[in-house]
Design an enzyme around this catalytic site. Structure first.
Site, PDB file in Angstrom:
ATOM      1  N   ARG A  65       0.849  -1.193   0.000  1.00 48.56           N
ATOM      2  CA  ARG A  65       0.000   0.000   0.000  1.00 48.56           C
ATOM      3  C   ARG A  65       0.885   1.244   0.000  1.00 48.56           C
ATOM      4  O   ARG A  65       1.512   1.579   1.005  1.00 48.56           O
ATOM      5  CB  ARG A  65      -0.927   0.017   1.209  1.00 48.56           C
ATOM      6  CG  ARG A  65      -1.776   1.298   1.284  1.00 48.56           C
ATOM      7  CD  ARG A  65      -3.011   1.179   2.132  1.00 48.56           C
ATOM      8  NE  ARG A  65      -2.764   1.010   3.545  1.00 48.56           N
ATOM      9  CZ  ARG A  65      -3.699   1.124   4.495  1.00 48.56           C
ATOM     10  NH1 ARG A  65      -4.952   1.424   4.154  1.00 48.56           N
ATOM     11  NH2 ARG A  65      -3.410   0.934   5.761  1.00 48.56           N
ATOM     12  N   ASP A  93      -3.888   3.233  14.038  1.00 46.33           N
ATOM     13  CA  ASP A  93      -3.062   3.759  12.952  1.00 46.33           C
ATOM     14  C   ASP A  93      -3.552   5.159  12.612  1.00 46.33           C
ATOM     15  O   ASP A  93      -4.358   5.745  13.335  1.00 46.33           O
ATOM     16  CB  ASP A  93      -3.058   2.825  11.738  1.00 46.33           C
ATOM     17  CG  ASP A  93      -4.435   2.699  11.064  1.00 46.33           C
ATOM     18  OD1 ASP A  93      -5.364   3.457  11.410  1.00 46.33           O
ATOM     19  OD2 ASP A  93      -4.565   1.835  10.176  1.00 46.33           O
TER      20      ASP A  93
END
Length: 533
Positions: free
Chosen positions: A170, A453
């Site tokens: 990603r 996160d």
């Protein structure tokens, strides 16, 4: 090591020292590809980012999200399908996500998951050493040459002779830059840097192994942004002599505008598509961000109450599965943030919540799902095994029973629950602790039994901003949220954190500014990045 020790293409400048071993990934092909991609696509990237600003201005003025009339033909054309699943992506029943730090790379690859989402975005701090170090770890992992020894002397190595998960990288989103690289005097795109470094190095070695290169694409807001990524893929494959359609990308549907363009996003990437993912945490953040200027009906309750079963979230996931399976694509479920605990009661509760979450997704038709910790892989796998059995996926489950309208997707006002001081304190405490971890180089931080996160930190500061901006009344104390209250709670929560108050000053001040300033800032990570070396 300095940039002068490697040969740079004309027009490319690296403005800081290079980490040890950087020459392994800053290869001539990789650097040339970065320059080529910048020169061809930088202007279009800026146009797409400007289009986000324009749409937000229209939404602030009263316009509402809806399915696009101009792309109706794409949605109503039943003849097109995405490419068949690529090698190593046929069965995705459990995916583990995490940053590309060396220890986490090894743990993810040893986890038994079908896929490792190697995260250079929300679970990663984009300090220069992490950007390059992550690429080095990916290259070493591809070669099965990665190992690590902790400060305590514990050794981490890949398990021999075991099939490793397929690696799906990603890169950073379109809005993020790589300030340590300039091309023709312009700062480079973080997206293109991450993509090119992987594709030209470890990705090519993955190709030789018959599994890759594969990507997860984050935070897109429109099908035109997907078209840009597709153009990048086409150009990069031509540049490096790779067959068209080799690259595959799974797109995270994690912004509110994108949920209204899911079929169009699949269509734009159809030759390179590996499906869609329900990026639940960023989606909640985007709901708040998109409707920042609108009133009471858009107020979300405490974060813990915004579950996947509330009406607007349920509509989102149901439509995602139907959309993907209609077009022959994988539908991948959202991340479970729960992590194992040494506390037996907490551990039992966490595993039960993961099991319930994954059972719901499997029975809804998802083909696989994410966990944030290797210790949760087996719990996820067990729930999908119950539904899939020996089948690699359930794309054949078309979910034609699902009929989701724009009003269903916009039904935020139907979310049950209250805003409380407890929730306000939790957002403040988690937000400040996460920012502290992020600035210290850790983009995936275990806080209160959850793997936090950047997406969950964005929810925390956005909820505080929303509740303050609209002066929400707290259900448990009867107080209205004011700046004075927020400032007091910030001081109290910081006082309860370990160490000296001064230790938390930078993260406290950044969080407080982002949560209380008059104008809503689109991303916490942009000003935070300016504080990184």
């Amino acid at each position: 090591m300095t940039a002068s020790t490697i040969e740079l293409p004309e027009g490319l400048e690296i403005t800081t020292a290079l980490p040890e071993g950087a020459e392994k990934v800053l290869t001539p092909d990789a650097l040339s590809l970065i320059v080529s991609l910048h020169r061809k696509f930088a202007a279009t990237r800026k146009e797409r980012l400007a289009a986000r600003v324009d749409r937000q201005a229209r939404l602030d003025a009263g316009e509402e999200l809806d399915f696009l009339e101009e792309t109706r033909a794409v949605r109503e054309d039943d003849s097109w399908q995405v490419a068949a699943p690529a090698p190593g992506l046929e069965d995705r029943r459990v995916e583990v996500t995490g940053p590309t730090y060396k220890k986490m790379t090894i743990n993810a690859l040893n986890s038994g998951a079908k896929v490792w989402l190697a995260d250079q975005e929300d679970a990663n701090t984009p300090a220069w050493d992490s950007v390059i170090g992550g690429q080095l770890n990916l290259l070493d992992a591809t070669r099965r040459e990665v190992d690590f020894v902790s400060d305590q002397g514990k050794e981490y190595t890949l398990r021999p002779d075991e099939e490793l998960p397929s690696i799906v990288v990603r890169p950073r989103g379109w809005h993020l830059e790589e300030k340590h690289m300039k091309i023709d005097g312009q700062i480079a795109s973080g997206s293109l840097v991450d993509f090119a470094l992987y594709f030209a190095t470890a990705g090519r070695e993955q190709l030789a192994k018959g599994r890759g290169p594969y990507f997860y694409i984050p935070k897109m807001e429109s099908h035109l942004e997907a078209r840009l990524w597709n153009d990048v893929f086409v150009h990069a494959q031509d540049e490096l002599g790779v067959a068209q359609g080799t690259i595959r990308a799974t797109c995270l549907i994690e912004t509110y505008p994108a949920v209204f363009e899911m079929e169009e996003i699949l269509y734009e990437l159809r030759d390179h598509s590996a499906g869609l993912n329900a990026g639940r945490w960023d989606y909640i953040f985007s709901v708040i961000k998109t409707h920042r200027a609108k009133g009471e009906e858009w107020i979300l309750p405490d974060r813990g109450l915004v579950t996947m079963t509330v009406p607007f979230m349920r509509a989102y996931t149901e439509l995602l599965v139907r959309t993907c399976h209609k077009r022959g694509a994988h539908a991948i479920g959202g991340m479970s943030a729960f992590i194992p605990s040494k506390d037996e009661a907490a551990n039992t509760k966490a595993f039960k919540q993961v099991e319930n979450d994954k059972s719901r997704e499997a029975n809804d038709g998802f083909d696989g799902s994410w966990v944030a910790h290797p210790g949760m892989v087996e719990a996820c796998r067990a729930e999908f095994n119950k539904v899939l059995g020996d089948l690699p996926n359930q794309i054949s489950k078309k979910r034609e029973d699902v009929a989701v309208t724009a009003a269903d997707l916009l039904s935020v006002k139907d979310t049950p629950g209250d805003v409380t001081e407890t929730g306000l304190r939790a957002n403040i405490a988690v937000g400040i602790q996460y920012v502290q971890a992020w600035l210290s180089g850790n983009g995936a931080a275990a806080i209160n039994g959850l793997m936090e996160d950047a997406a969950t930190a964005e929810i925390s500061r956005s909820q505080v901003w929303q509740w303050l901006h609209f002066g929400v009344k707290l259900a448990d104390t009867g107080e209205n949220v004011t700046k004075e209250l927020v400032d007091r709670l910030i001081a109290e929560e910081v006082a309860d954190l370990p160490g000296q108050e001064s230790d938390w000053a930078t993260s406290r001040d950044l969080f407080a500014t982002m949560a209380t300033q008059e104008d809503y800032a689109d991303f916490l990570t942009i000003p935070a990045y300016e504080l990184l070396g």
